[in-house]
Scaffold this active site. Structure first.
Site, short mmCIF file in Angstrom:
data_model
loop_
_atom_site.label_atom_id
_atom_site.label_comp_id
_atom_site.label_asym_id
_atom_site.label_seq_id
_atom_site.Cartn_x
_atom_site.Cartn_y
_atom_site.Cartn_z
CB SER A 135 -4.15 -3.06 -1.25
OG SER A 135 -2.83 -3.53 -1.10
CE LYS A 161 -3.24 -6.70 -2.30
NZ LYS A 161 -3.31 -6.69 -3.77
CE LYS A 163 0.59 -4.96 -1.64
NZ LYS A 163 0.73 -5.74 -2.88
CG ASP A 188 -0.17 -9.06 -2.88
OD1 ASP A 188 0.65 -9.92 -3.25
OD2 ASP A 188 -0.50 -8.08 -3.59
CD GLU A 213 -2.73 -10.02 -4.92
OE1 GLU A 213 -3.52 -9.67 -4.02
OE2 GLU A 213 -2.31 -9.24 -5.79
CG ASP A 238 -0.58 -9.15 -8.95
OD1 ASP A 238 -0.46 -8.82 -10.14
OD2 ASP A 238 -0.53 -8.29 -8.03
CE LYS A 262 -1.93 -5.53 -9.37
NZ LYS A 262 -0.63 -5.69 -8.70
N GLY A 290 -4.74 -3.25 -8.33
CA GLY A 290 -4.36 -1.84 -8.46
C GLY A 290 -2.85 -1.69 -8.43
O1 OSB Z 1 0.61 -6.48 -5.80
O2 OSB Z 1 -1.32 -5.68 -5.79
C1 OSB Z 1 -0.12 -5.50 -5.75
C2 OSB Z 1 0.67 -1.78 -5.24
C3 OSB Z 1 1.86 -1.68 -5.93
C4 OSB Z 1 2.38 -2.80 -6.52
C5 OSB Z 1 1.73 -4.03 -6.41
C6 OSB Z 1 0.53 -4.13 -5.74
C7 OSB Z 1 0.01 -3.00 -5.13
C8 OSB Z 1 -1.20 -2.97 -4.34
C9 OSB Z 1 -1.91 -1.64 -4.35
O3 OSB Z 1 -1.59 -3.86 -3.63
C10 OSB Z 1 -3.34 -1.69 -4.54
C11 OSB Z 1 -3.89 -0.33 -4.88
O4 OSB Z 1 -3.53 0.22 -5.94
O5 OSB Z 1 -4.73 0.17 -4.14
MG MG Z 2 -0.50 -8.26 -5.84
#
Ligand code: OSB
Ligand code: MG
Length: 347
Positions: A135, A161, A163, A188, A213, A238, A262, A290
């Protein structure tokens, strides 16, 4: 197993580099580690909560409060035959899934040790190897993002992925897709858009994303169904999915085609397994999300990711991407940088 003690430790860890999502930038983590002791055996869990209530409604502070004032008192002194009984025994505590998951998962660790069975097999895992994605936080420019993707692909990650948020979306996705026409690419949004943005989100369709996402509100399954019917890209939920019932509803109303599981968000291994089972029965692929965990949280994620329905690469990238140092020994050390800022022992 008789639950004797629940020990909380808050540790502070600085990320190697800041992680930006649509809801903010994280530089430093405040992580609660849970050590449970039952029959003299110690097990570990991590509370995968954010420092601020911008992903879901929990924070490091609320988790500390709810575990020490409600969850631990409800469990200490109890005898259970499996960690799977935990959700039922604390169901009177509404919400606070991340707080609950940290404790339940520590008890799963104890159960695995007592049964002399690796946790992943105890949970029903079948895959000896799992697929890993990565991510990537929002970058200052599409060029910087492309450079970062090159590095991650060289490390062998099987899905990238990105953001995104309004103003930092199309250009970034276009640059990534142009440079890497064939990789598994997803985005995401962490709830950064609304149904007013349908026309804008449709512009992501040509990029052949594996999924988009959580584009819409964190607690709104229905609007995702309205969006999914108007875009080609598969929606993955999510934030919206906090239990197996939510998964069932989302699938039924066609709010998504993929679900991110999660452990913290759904309350621990038991409920994660139920979400997995619902999805598997309906042929909805799942993958493990994660929350910028440290090693203990990641270890639990990896165990869950071995279940057969986890058919897409998860956000289970290496600790070394986020941390200079990650592991248990330092939480007992007297090193000022890593010493716990507080410790609460319930017994
Ligand atoms: O939405 O997946 C998410 C990190 C913090 C809060 C939300 C998210 C995330 C990530 C991190 O995408 C993924 C990781 O832990 O490597
Ligand atoms: Mg997410």
């Amino acid at each position: 197993m008789k639950i004797e003690k629940i020990i909380l430790r808050e540790i502070h860890m600085r990320l190697k580099s800041p992680f930006e999502t649509s809801f903010g930038v994280t530089h430093d983590r405040r992580i609660i580690l849970v050590e449970a002791i039952a029959d003299g055996v110690s097990g570990w869990g991590e509370v995968t909560v954010g420092e601020t209530p911008h992903f879901n409604s929990e924070t490091t502070e609320t988790a500390w409060h709810v575990i020490s004032d409600f969850i631990a008192p409800a469990l200490i002194g109890k005898t259970i035959s499996s960690a799977a009984e935990i959700p039922e025994s604390i169901k009177g505590i509404r919400g606070h899934q991340m707080a609950k998951a940290g404790v339940e998962n520590a008890l799963w660790d104890i159960e695995a040790q007592q049964k002399k069975f690796p946790l992943w097999k105890l949970l029903g895992g079948t895959q000896a190897e799992i697929a890993c994605g990565v991510s990537l936080g929002i970058r200052e420019s599409p060029e910087a993002l492309v450079r970062r993707i090159e590095e991650e692909l060289r490390s062998g990650y099987q899905r990238i992925k990105l953001k995104i948020k309004p103003g930092k979306d199309l250009e970034y996705v276009a640059a990534a897709r142009e440079r890497f026409p064939d990789i598994r690419l997803s985005v995401d949004a962490n709830s950064a858009y609304t149904l007013q943005d349908v026309e804008h989100l449709k512009k992501l369709d040509p990029f052949k994303l594996l999924m988009m996402e959580q584009p819409l509100a964190w607690d709104d399954i229905y609007s995702h169904a309205k969006l999914q019917s108007q875009i080609q890209t598969a929606i993955c939920l999510d934030e919206c999915i906090n239990n197996a019932q939510h998964a069932e509803s989302a699938i039924e109303v066609k709010a998504c085609r993929i679900i991110n599981i999660k452990l913290g968000r759904v309350g621990g291994h038991s409920e994660a397994k139920r979400v997995h089972d619902v999805c598997r029965a309906k042929s909805i692929p799942v993958w493990c999300g994660g929350m910028l965990e440290a090693g203990i949280g990641r270890a639990h994620n990896i165990a869950m990711s071995t279940l057969p329905g986890f058919t897409l690469p998860g956000d289970v990238s290496a600790s070394a991407r986020y941390w200079e140092e990650d592991g248990l020994p330092w939480i007992r050390s007297s090193d000022a940088r890593t010493a716990p800022s507080r410790e609460s022992i319930g017994s």
